[in-house]
Design a protein around this motif. Structure first.
Motif, PDB file in Angstrom:
ATOM      1  N   ALA A   1       0.830  -1.208   0.000  1.00 21.46           N
ATOM      2  CA  ALA A   1       0.000   0.000   0.000  1.00 21.46           C
ATOM      3  C   ALA A   1       0.859   1.250   0.000  1.00 21.46           C
ATOM      4  O   ALA A   1       0.510   2.257  -0.623  1.00 21.46           O
ATOM      5  N   ALA A   2       1.992   1.200   0.720  1.00 18.46           N
ATOM      6  CA  ALA A   2       2.874   2.369   0.755  1.00 18.46           C
ATOM      7  C   ALA A   2       3.453   2.669  -0.620  1.00 18.46           C
ATOM      8  O   ALA A   2       3.619   3.834  -0.997  1.00 18.46           O
ATOM      9  N   ILE A   3       3.780   1.590  -1.386  1.00 20.39           N
ATOM     10  CA  ILE A   3       4.303   1.798  -2.746  1.00 20.39           C
ATOM     11  C   ILE A   3       3.236   2.449  -3.624  1.00 20.39           C
ATOM     12  O   ILE A   3       3.498   3.394  -4.362  1.00 20.39           O
ATOM     13  N   ASN A   4       2.006   1.957  -3.513  1.00 23.50           N
ATOM     14  CA  ASN A   4       0.919   2.540  -4.284  1.00 23.50           C
ATOM     15  C   ASN A   4       0.654   3.982  -3.887  1.00 23.50           C
ATOM     16  O   ASN A   4       0.352   4.839  -4.710  1.00 23.50           O
ATOM     17  N   GLU A   5       0.783   4.227  -2.579  1.00 18.83           N
ATOM     18  CA  GLU A   5       0.545   5.583  -2.059  1.00 18.83           C
ATOM     19  C   GLU A   5       1.520   6.583  -2.664  1.00 18.83           C
ATOM     20  O   GLU A   5       1.162   7.708  -2.999  1.00 18.83           O
ATOM     21  N   LYS A   6       2.755   6.139  -2.811  1.00 18.23           N
ATOM     22  CA  LYS A   6       3.805   7.016  -3.324  1.00 18.23           C
ATOM     23  C   LYS A   6       3.402   7.622  -4.669  1.00 18.23           C
ATOM     24  O   LYS A   6       3.558   8.815  -4.902  1.00 18.23           O
ATOM     25  N   TYR A   7       2.830   6.773  -5.539  1.00 17.96           N
ATOM     26  CA  TYR A   7       2.478   7.242  -6.866  1.00 17.96           C
ATOM     27  C   TYR A   7       1.143   7.980  -6.867  1.00 17.96           C
ATOM     28  O   TYR A   7       0.985   8.976  -7.559  1.00 17.96           O
TER      29      TYR A   7
ATOM     30  N   SER B   1       0.748  11.979  -7.957  1.00 11.38           N
ATOM     31  CA  SER B   1      -0.090  12.415  -9.064  1.00 11.38           C
ATOM     32  C   SER B   1      -1.112  13.447  -8.603  1.00 11.38           C
ATOM     33  O   SER B   1      -1.660  14.182  -9.404  1.00 11.38           O
ATOM     34  N   SER B   2      -1.384  13.498  -7.317  1.00 16.50           N
ATOM     35  CA  SER B   2      -2.351  14.467  -6.813  1.00 16.50           C
ATOM     36  C   SER B   2      -1.711  15.773  -6.383  1.00 16.50           C
ATOM     37  O   SER B   2      -2.419  16.679  -5.938  1.00 16.50           O
ATOM     38  N   ASN B   3      -0.368  15.805  -6.471  1.00 16.51           N
ATOM     39  CA  ASN B   3       0.385  17.002  -6.079  1.00 16.51           C
ATOM     40  C   ASN B   3       0.436  17.124  -4.550  1.00 16.51           C
ATOM     41  O   ASN B   3      -0.559  17.400  -3.894  1.00 16.51           O
TER      42      ASN B   3
ATOM     43  N   GLU C   1      -5.296  19.505   1.756  1.00 18.11           N
ATOM     44  CA  GLU C   1      -6.644  19.872   1.339  1.00 18.11           C
ATOM     45  C   GLU C   1      -7.434  18.681   0.831  1.00 18.11           C
ATOM     46  O   GLU C   1      -8.639  18.560   1.049  1.00 18.11           O
ATOM     47  N   ILE C   2      -6.719  17.770   0.130  1.00 21.33           N
ATOM     48  CA  ILE C   2      -7.387  16.572  -0.381  1.00 21.33           C
ATOM     49  C   ILE C   2      -7.924  15.740   0.783  1.00 21.33           C
ATOM     50  O   ILE C   2      -9.079  15.284   0.765  1.00 21.33           O
ATOM     51  N   ILE C   3      -7.087  15.547   1.810  1.00 21.79           N
ATOM     52  CA  ILE C   3      -7.504  14.744   2.968  1.00 21.79           C
ATOM     53  C   ILE C   3      -8.680  15.398   3.685  1.00 21.79           C
ATOM     54  O   ILE C   3      -9.647  14.738   4.052  1.00 21.79           O
ATOM     55  N   ILE C   4      -8.614  16.721   3.861  1.00 16.10           N
ATOM     56  CA  ILE C   4      -9.710  17.447   4.525  1.00 16.10           C
ATOM     57  C   ILE C   4     -11.003  17.290   3.743  1.00 16.10           C
ATOM     58  O   ILE C   4     -12.074  17.024   4.318  1.00 16.10           O
ATOM     59  N   ASP C   5     -10.929  17.460   2.417  1.00 12.52           N
ATOM     60  CA  ASP C   5     -12.129  17.325   1.581  1.00 12.52           C
ATOM     61  C   ASP C   5     -12.735  15.925   1.708  1.00 12.52           C
ATOM     62  O   ASP C   5     -13.958  15.770   1.796  1.00 12.52           O
ATOM     63  N   LEU C   6     -11.857  14.910   1.692  1.00 12.15           N
ATOM     64  CA  LEU C   6     -12.352  13.544   1.782  1.00 12.15           C
ATOM     65  C   LEU C   6     -12.949  13.251   3.166  1.00 12.15           C
ATOM     66  O   LEU C   6     -13.946  12.532   3.280  1.00 12.15           O
ATOM     67  N   LEU C   7     -12.339  13.801   4.220  1.00  9.15           N
ATOM     68  CA  LEU C   7     -12.899  13.632   5.565  1.00  9.15           C
ATOM     69  C   LEU C   7     -14.259  14.306   5.672  1.00  9.15           C
ATOM     70  O   LEU C   7     -15.180  13.776   6.320  1.00  9.15           O
TER      71      LEU C   7
ATOM     72  N   SER D   1      -9.018   4.176   1.848  1.00  5.19           N
ATOM     73  CA  SER D   1      -9.261   3.350   0.663  1.00  5.19           C
ATOM     74  C   SER D   1      -9.280   4.206  -0.601  1.00  5.19           C
ATOM     75  O   SER D   1      -8.725   3.816  -1.636  1.00  5.19           O
ATOM     76  N   HIS D   2      -9.877   5.381  -0.507  1.00  4.40           N
ATOM     77  CA  HIS D   2      -9.939   6.285  -1.657  1.00  4.40           C
ATOM     78  C   HIS D   2      -8.538   6.710  -2.100  1.00  4.40           C
ATOM     79  O   HIS D   2      -8.246   6.820  -3.299  1.00  4.40           O
ATOM     80  N   LEU D   3      -7.664   6.960  -1.116  1.00  2.43           N
ATOM     81  CA  LEU D   3      -6.299   7.412  -1.410  1.00  2.43           C
ATOM     82  C   LEU D   3      -5.359   6.237  -1.684  1.00  2.43           C
ATOM     83  O   LEU D   3      -4.176   6.452  -1.979  1.00  2.43           O
TER      84      LEU D   3
END
Length: 442
Positions: free
Chosen positions: A384-390, A394-396, A402-408, A423-425
């Motif tokens: 999951a950490a490897i996937n997270e890296k990419y 890609s989301s900058n 801000e992305i995490i806040i919006d999703l929360l 899961s979304h991230l």
């Protein structure tokens, strides 16, 4: 068995001794030394006749089964005082190897139990999660009344803490709090423990003895593991719940009791009722206010708080220096499923506080079973950490907070919502918690 008994003495709060068949004291609870104002290390290894008389020890060592008897205890002043000794022979390889002896002042039994049993308040319920705070709010609202309460939840979730806290918030707080685990006492002895017995009611009953309901008069009785109560006793308990009267074993008269009843179970009572293993009428009498305590895996945001609390507690108790937890070890603790809930977490913290020599707790500091259980999870975390890296790149990364806040905001800030955000991230839940902490997201 003896080793298992020895391991629990640090947790026993009653004055209990472990004595071998030769009368040598092998272990004792800290309460014994305070009880008799004698040094614990001096008593351990010495003869039991330093505490009870020679004739009483002869009676004890001839016992073949659990039994109560009066004994003369030697006080520091040189006087002797009569106590009640609850003696349980421990068998190893078919022979009696030792005796567990619990000594209680005969005239002070209610006061003793009251002082020792009431330990917790709602301040002792640690956690900020919505799930545990909602339960605390419900418990506080019903605490002042006399309503019967049924606490539900898996083993180790803290049902007795809630029971004691409810008692402390009630108008009965100055009365006794009496606890009994219905699954821990043999069926043949359970009726006597609950309702008491009169002299001569059965072999070994050399004196009248009040049951837990009488000891709880003007206070609260807590019946843990009520789902394990045998059917024959369920009908007798139903009468007590309905009429608030008890009848001692061997007696013909009823005694009124003024008690609040709190019960607890980890079992599915509805299923037991459907299978004819639990009385439906008793179920409805006990299930007036049901309170379900969530398992630890459903309140993961409380795990760091609990770890910190128990680290400080055990460090002070065992005179250890405060320790830090490595990131890998912390992540393992955070991601564990904790089938034993808070009790299991407490034991793990106790383990590494006592056994880790250095100041840093690593994965190697943890119990072996915990490392093995989490090997598969750690491999998944790595992927999951490897996937997270990419995905995060890609989301900058600048917009990561801000992305995490919006999703929360979208999914919610409770445990279920955070799982959906992770899961979304395409990241693990522990990783999300670290990022929430890093960006100081409220």
């Amino acid at each position: 068995m003896i080793e298992e008994v020895n391991s629990i003495f640090s947790f026993i709060q009653d004055p209990v001794l472990l004595v071998d068949v030769d009368g040598k004291i092998h272990n004792m609870s800290h309460r014994v030394s305070r009880f008799f104002n004698k040094i614990r290390n001096v008593l351990i290894g010495g003869p039991i006749t330093e505490i009870i008389s020679d004739s009483d020890w002869v009676r004890v060592k001839n016992m073949k089964k659990q039994q109560d008897l009066k004994v003369s205890v030697k006080l520091e002043t040189g006087d002797q005082k009569e106590y009640l000794a609850m003696v349980k022979p421990l068998v190893s390889n078919g022979e009696i190897a030792s005796f567990l002896i619990n000594v209680t002042p005969i005239m002070d039994s209610k006061k003793k139990v009251h002082e020792q049993r009431v330990l917790y308040t709602f301040n002792d319920v640690k956690g900020i999660s919505d799930s545990i705070q909602n339960v605390v709010d419900i418990a506080k609202r019903i605490a002042p009344s006399n309503t019967t309460v049924l606490l539900r939840g898996e083993s180790g979730t803290g049902k007795e803490i809630f029971a004691q806290a409810i008692h402390r918030e009630s108008h009965r707080k100055d009365g006794p709090f009496i606890a009994l685990n219905c699954a821990a006492i043999p069926e043949s002895l359970l009726e006597s423990e609950l309702f008491g017995h009169v002299k001569g009611a059965f072999t070994g009953s050399s004196a009248d003895k009040p049951g837990r309901f009488e000891l709880a008069n003007e206070g609260t009785i807590f019946l843990d593991e009520i789902g394990d109560l045998p059917l024959p006793l369920q009908s007798k308990l139903l009468r007590v719940v309905q009429e608030r009267k008890i009848e001692r074993v061997g007696d013909t008269k009823s005694t009124p009791v003024n008690v609040r009843i709190i019960t607890a179970t980890h079992r599915n009572l509805e299923k037991l009722v459907a299978n004819g293993q639990f009385r439906e009428d008793l179920y409805y009498r006990l299930n007036v206010i049901p309170i379900t305590i969530p398992p630890l895996r459903e309140r993961r945001e409380d795990i760091p708080i609990l770890i910190d609390y128990y680290m400080k507690k055990f460090s002070e108790e065992f005179f250890r220096s405060p320790k830090r937890i490595s990131e890998d070890a912390f992540e393992l603790l955070l991601s564990n499923l904790w089938p034993g809930n808070i009790r299991e977490l407490q034991n793990v913290v106790n383990h590494f506080v006592q056994l880790e020599i250095g100041d840093l707790v690593t994965i190697e500091s943890l119990p072996n079973y915990l490392k093995h259980v989490n090997e598969t999870e750690r491999r998944v975390e790595k992927e999951a950490a490897i996937n997270e890296k990419y995905s995060m790149k890609s989301s900058n990364r600048i917009n990561e907070k801000e992305i995490i806040i919006d999703l929360l905001d979208q999914y919610g800030r409770d445990t279920i919502g955070k799982k959906r955000v992770a899961s979304h991230l395409n990241i693990s839940l522990p990783t999300l918690y670290r990022r929430i902490s890093k960006f100081k997201i409220k």
